[in-house]
Scaffold this motif. Structure first.
Motif, mmCIF file in Angstrom:
data_model
loop_
_atom_site.group_PDB
_atom_site.id
_atom_site.type_symbol
_atom_site.label_atom_id
_atom_site.label_comp_id
_atom_site.label_asym_id
_atom_site.label_seq_id
_atom_site.Cartn_x
_atom_site.Cartn_y
_atom_site.Cartn_z
ATOM 1 N N ARG A 144 50.486 37.536 52.667
ATOM 2 C CA ARG A 144 50.815 36.113 52.523
ATOM 3 C C ARG A 144 50.225 35.509 51.255
ATOM 4 N NH1 ARG A 144 49.856 33.655 58.507
ATOM 5 N NH2 ARG A 144 47.690 34.077 57.918
ATOM 6 N N GLN A 145 49.031 35.973 50.880
ATOM 7 C CA GLN A 145 48.392 35.443 49.675
ATOM 8 C C GLN A 145 47.497 36.524 49.082
ATOM 9 O OE1 GLN A 145 45.068 32.460 49.660
ATOM 10 N NE2 GLN A 145 46.648 31.093 48.855
ATOM 11 N N LEU A 146 47.431 36.567 47.756
ATOM 12 C CA LEU A 146 46.620 37.545 47.050
ATOM 13 C C LEU A 146 45.580 36.824 46.207
ATOM 14 C CD1 LEU A 146 49.514 39.783 45.626
ATOM 15 C CD2 LEU A 146 48.439 39.966 47.862
ATOM 16 N N GLN A 147 44.368 37.384 46.176
ATOM 17 C CA GLN A 147 43.325 36.832 45.316
ATOM 18 C C GLN A 147 42.557 37.965 44.638
ATOM 19 O OE1 GLN A 147 40.616 34.076 47.113
ATOM 20 N NE2 GLN A 147 42.107 32.407 47.150
ATOM 21 N N VAL A 148 42.238 37.750 43.364
ATOM 22 C CA VAL A 148 41.387 38.666 42.610
ATOM 23 C C VAL A 148 40.166 37.868 42.175
ATOM 24 C CG1 VAL A 148 41.177 40.128 40.576
ATOM 25 C CG2 VAL A 148 43.354 40.027 41.815
ATOM 26 N N HIS A 149 39.014 38.198 42.772
ATOM 27 C CA HIS A 149 37.774 37.463 42.505
ATOM 28 C C HIS A 149 37.988 35.951 42.647
ATOM 29 C CE1 HIS A 149 35.569 41.030 41.468
ATOM 30 N NE2 HIS A 149 36.430 41.349 40.535
ATOM 31 N N ARG A 180 47.523 44.793 41.399
ATOM 32 C CA ARG A 180 47.894 46.106 40.896
ATOM 33 C C ARG A 180 46.690 47.042 40.815
ATOM 34 N NH1 ARG A 180 51.220 45.823 36.466
ATOM 35 N NH2 ARG A 180 50.461 47.801 35.654
ATOM 36 N N ALA A 181 47.007 48.309 40.587
ATOM 37 C CA ALA A 181 45.997 49.374 40.579
ATOM 38 C C ALA A 181 44.827 49.021 39.682
ATOM 39 C CB ALA A 181 46.632 50.685 40.124
ATOM 40 N N GLY A 182 43.605 49.286 40.203
ATOM 41 C CA GLY A 182 42.381 49.032 39.460
ATOM 42 C C GLY A 182 41.741 47.698 39.769
ATOM 43 N N GLN A 183 42.488 46.795 40.426
ATOM 44 C CA GLN A 183 41.943 45.475 40.717
ATOM 45 C C GLN A 183 41.179 45.458 42.038
ATOM 46 O OE1 GLN A 183 45.510 42.991 40.542
ATOM 47 N NE2 GLN A 183 44.706 41.999 38.724
ATOM 48 N N ARG A 184 40.194 44.589 42.100
ATOM 49 C CA ARG A 184 39.498 44.265 43.334
ATOM 50 C C ARG A 184 40.297 43.151 43.986
ATOM 51 N NH1 ARG A 184 36.677 46.365 47.219
ATOM 52 N NH2 ARG A 184 35.697 44.735 48.452
ATOM 53 N N LEU A 185 40.970 43.453 45.115
ATOM 54 C CA LEU A 185 41.992 42.557 45.650
ATOM 55 C C LEU A 185 41.675 42.134 47.081
ATOM 56 C CD1 LEU A 185 44.843 41.355 44.989
ATOM 57 C CD2 LEU A 185 45.793 43.362 46.144
ATOM 58 N N ALA A 186 41.844 40.835 47.334
ATOM 59 C CA ALA A 186 41.775 40.299 48.696
ATOM 60 C C ALA A 186 43.184 39.882 49.095
ATOM 61 C CB ALA A 186 40.827 39.103 48.753
ATOM 62 N N ILE A 187 43.594 40.262 50.294
ATOM 63 C CA ILE A 187 44.936 39.951 50.786
ATOM 64 C C ILE A 187 44.831 39.211 52.113
ATOM 65 C CG2 ILE A 187 47.186 40.869 51.444
ATOM 66 C CD1 ILE A 187 46.648 43.336 49.828
ATOM 67 N N ASN A 188 45.433 38.031 52.156
ATOM 68 C CA ASN A 188 45.568 37.292 53.416
ATOM 69 C C ASN A 188 46.784 37.883 54.141
ATOM 70 O OD1 ASN A 188 46.694 33.970 54.286
ATOM 71 N ND2 ASN A 188 45.521 35.404 55.496
ATOM 72 N N GLY A 222 43.522 32.730 58.452
ATOM 73 C CA GLY A 222 43.656 33.926 59.278
ATOM 74 C C GLY A 222 42.923 35.117 58.695
ATOM 75 N N THR A 223 43.468 36.296 58.923
ATOM 76 C CA THR A 223 42.801 37.549 58.560
ATOM 77 C C THR A 223 42.916 37.838 57.067
ATOM 78 O OG1 THR A 223 43.358 38.419 60.747
ATOM 79 C CG2 THR A 223 42.663 40.013 59.084
ATOM 80 N N VAL A 224 41.789 38.231 56.472
ATOM 81 C CA VAL A 224 41.760 38.619 55.061
ATOM 82 C C VAL A 224 41.124 39.995 54.960
ATOM 83 C CG1 VAL A 224 40.879 38.083 52.754
ATOM 84 C CG2 VAL A 224 41.583 36.222 54.280
ATOM 85 N N VAL A 225 41.746 40.879 54.197
ATOM 86 C CA VAL A 225 41.176 42.204 53.947
ATOM 87 C C VAL A 225 40.911 42.329 52.449
ATOM 88 C CG1 VAL A 225 42.391 43.212 55.900
ATOM 89 C CG2 VAL A 225 43.419 43.336 53.631
ATOM 90 N N ARG A 226 39.941 43.188 52.120
ATOM 91 C CA ARG A 226 39.583 43.330 50.713
ATOM 92 C C ARG A 226 39.331 44.798 50.406
ATOM 93 N NH1 ARG A 226 36.014 38.573 48.842
ATOM 94 N NH2 ARG A 226 34.464 39.480 50.227
ATOM 95 N N GLY A 227 39.629 45.182 49.178
ATOM 96 C CA GLY A 227 39.395 46.551 48.745
ATOM 97 C C GLY A 227 39.800 46.715 47.289
ATOM 98 N N THR A 228 39.625 47.915 46.783
ATOM 99 C CA THR A 228 40.045 48.247 45.421
ATOM 100 C C THR A 228 41.404 48.928 45.503
ATOM 101 O OG1 THR A 228 37.760 48.520 44.678
ATOM 102 C CG2 THR A 228 39.474 49.538 43.341
#
Length: 629
Positions: free
Chosen positions: A226-231, A239-247, A196-202
């Motif tokens: 639903r799911q978190l990914q860092v690189h 957490r703060a400072g990470q480049r995070l993708a969230i499903n 499904g939908t994934v968003v990404r940001g810092t």
């Protein structure tokens, strides 16, 4: 040691080697798009992880340098901790380099390195000229006094030295606040097949856990992480400072866009009218007139609107100009956020500044309004206290006095005697009423979800609740829970917390079948079938079978004989009564068998249950009644 997360941005003129430098540092090609590879320039933001050491994780953002992609550049650098200004040795400082430098300055970035790339293309004696040119351009900027590092991304000359210098600089960079409310400005939206939908940001601030409910602004729509990914590595916590993708669950891709923001709290405001303090470029080519069209870059958002002045009708250049932005679309911001302002036509970067008040009102032209905005800019003591508590959740009076810079006597007056005080005291800590209400609301939602999922349980373990909501701080959550118990919002049974009006009961869709199990146990009496046979015959699903067993035991509706058998309380009490009626005092196994007329398979665990329930006491091979009444 706690891991630390940072974001480093690459800025500079187009074709000065930012992408190649990123690859030399991380071995990752950040130009992903077909047109980027064909034209050999970056169009979208590129990202790559760099592991400095076991406790320091860095995300490198490769920012597009071409003037037509300034929007992406601003979105990329808005959340960085350290910037690397890239200058090609064979070209030196170019117009886009200067503009990037000005933008970085206005965004409040204070730390940076200057890296001269393509050093193998110039002779050694040219380095001094290059240095002189760069030092002239960075005078009166935060880069003044910094070192220059010469590298070549192809041969890797100077790369190890650059990494060591980055590590040295990062030691002085404050770690982003992970205890404050979560905020992630979105810069990329896409779909993954089957996910499904994934968003990404810092992540600007705070932290988020897998499964947590967030709010998408300005849409004001609830979504679930639903799911978190860092690189590309799955994580349970971002957490703060990470480049995070969230499903994100509960929303389609076409409902989300770059510039939207994911938050965990109601503190963040969606607004179309913002009071700001604006600094313009000294090199401004065109004057800015009253109500001129502007393009606002705030975080990752790009929104059109108009600028309103209250002490002039035209601006050629100026510092600390107090004015207002009236936008065509809402943005998500709060006091202190940095922004960049551009002119749509003729295209030009006007300047930037910071948000004074995210909820501006309509004011009259004149000095009174300027005086009002000046007071807002400085912030009232109450506003400073609120700002501190928004970040730290709860603090003692002594901590507030230090962090908000408000004298103790005035502080006491504000937090305790204000007729409409936005503050609440819990134990020796002060917090915002909105935070308290938010905690109560979030805890209630979580407990209701838990009750719906596990209707047979007493409630949720308090330790689990405190761990789940530790973003608020353990002392805050514990105080809120205890206050909720006193005010009959929650109730507590041993270590379990439940909403006040909840009582464990059979789920409606299985109530008839669960009662069928109880009736079957009562009908079978002392020689009851294994519990698994009873629940399977009743058609109760596997995931509810153990839940039902624990519920029946906890509510004393049954007595446990052994791992396989549980006996109805009615049958147990009838057996006790029958033995007491037929045996005067002591009895052994054989005597009990003659009275109850059941096999040894059931008799032995039944008599052991007599002992456990304090009906009898074993003395050698015999048992005596503890109470003959």
């Amino acid at each position: 040691m706690t891991k630390q997360y940072y974001t480093i941005g690459m800025a500079g003129h187009v074709d000065h080697g930012k992408t190649s430098l990123t690859k030399a540092l991380t071995n990752i090609e950040t130009d992903r798009l077909k047109e980027e590879k064909e034209r050999a320039i970056s169009i979208e933001l590129g990202y790559a992880p760099l592991k400095i050491d076991e406790n320091t994780q860095v995300s490198i953002i490769d920012v597009p340098g071409h003037e037509r992609f300034i929007r992406q550049m601003i979105a990329g650098v808005a959340g960085i901790d350290l910037v690397i200004l890239v200058v090609a040795a064979d070209e030196g400082v170019m117009p886009q380099t200067v503009e990037h430098l000005q933008i970085l300055q206005l965004l409040g970035i204070h730390r940076g390195l200057i890296v001269v790339t393509k050093m193998d293309l110039v002779e050694e004696d040219m380095k001094e000229l290059i240095e002189a040119d760069i030092f002239e351009k960075i005078t009166d900027t935060f880069f003044e006094g910094t070192e220059l590092l010469f590298v070549d991304s192809v041969s890797k000359k100077g790369i190890p030295e650059l990494i060591r210098k980055m590590e040295e600089y990062l030691k002085d960079v404050p770690v982003r606040n992970a205890s404050g409310p979560f905020r992630l400005p979105i810069d990329q939206v896409f779909t993954v097949h089957g996910q499904g939908t994934v968003v990404r940001g810092t992540v600007y601030e705070g932290e988020v856990k897998e499964g947590e409910v967030l709010e998408l602004l300005p849409q004001q729509k609830k979504v679930r992480a639903r799911q978190l990914q860092v690189h590309n590595e799955t994580q349970s916590l971002g957490r703060a400072g990470q480049r995070l993708a969230i499903n994100v669950g509960g929303i389609a891709k076409n409902e989300v866009k770059r510039g939207d923001v994911l938050v965990s709290t109601q503190y963040y405001t969606s607004t179309k009218t913002i009071d700001v303090c604006l600094d313009t470029f000294e090199s401004l080519k065109f004057s800015l007139k009253q109500r001129n069209a502007i393009k606002l870059h705030l975080g990752t958002a790009e929104v059109y609107g108009k600028i309103v002045f209250f002490d002039r009708n035209e601006l050629t250049a100026g510092r600390h100009v107090l004015c207002q932005l009236r936008l065509d679309q809402p943005v998500v911001t709060r006091r202190g956020d940095r922004f960049i302002l551009r002119r749509p036509t003729p295209v030009e970067t006007v300047g930037g500044g910071f948000v004074i008040d995210p909820n501006g009102e309509k004011y009259k032209f004149g000095e009174r309004t300027i005086a009002l905005l000046s007071r807002k800019k400085e912030g009232t003591p109450e506003e400073r206290i609120i700002d501190v508590l928004k970040v730290n959740k709860s603090m003692t009076l002594q901590e507030l006095e230090k962090e908000a810079s408000v004298p103790a006597t005035e502080l006491q007056e504000i937090v305790t005697k204000h007729p409409h005080s936005p503050f609440r005291k819990l134990q020796n800590q002060y917090m915002l009423k909105d935070v308290y209400d938010e905690c109560i609301h979030m805890l209630t939602i979580e407990l209701n979800d838990y009750h719906n999922k596990f209707p047979l349980r007493e409630g949720k373990n308090k330790a689990e609740l405190m761990q789940q909501f530790n973003v608020y701080g353990s002392s805050v959550i514990e105080a809120v829970i205890e206050e909720g118990i006193v005010t009959n919002v929650f109730k507590k049974n041993k270590q379990f917390i439940a909403t006040y009006d909840f009582s464990p009961s059979f789920p409606k869709q299985w109530e008839r079948r669960m009662n069928q199990v109880i009736l079957a146990m009562e009908k079978e009496g002392l020689q009851v079938s294994p519990f698994t046979d009873l629940v399977n015959n009743a058609g109760i699903p596997l995931e509810l079978q153990e839940e039902l067993r624990h519920f029946l035991l906890r509510t004393s509706k049954v007595i446990e004989l052994d791992e396989k058998h549980i006996l109805s309380k009615t049958a147990f009490e009838a057996a006790v009564q029958k033995v007491k009626e037929n045996i005067a005092d002591k009895f052994d196994l054989q005597t009990a068998k003659s009275v109850l007329n059941i096999s040894r398979k059931y008799l032995v665990p039944l008599l052991e249950a007599f002992d456990e329930q304090k009906v009898t006491k074993r003395e050698g091979n015999e048992r005596v009644f503890l109470d003959n009444k």
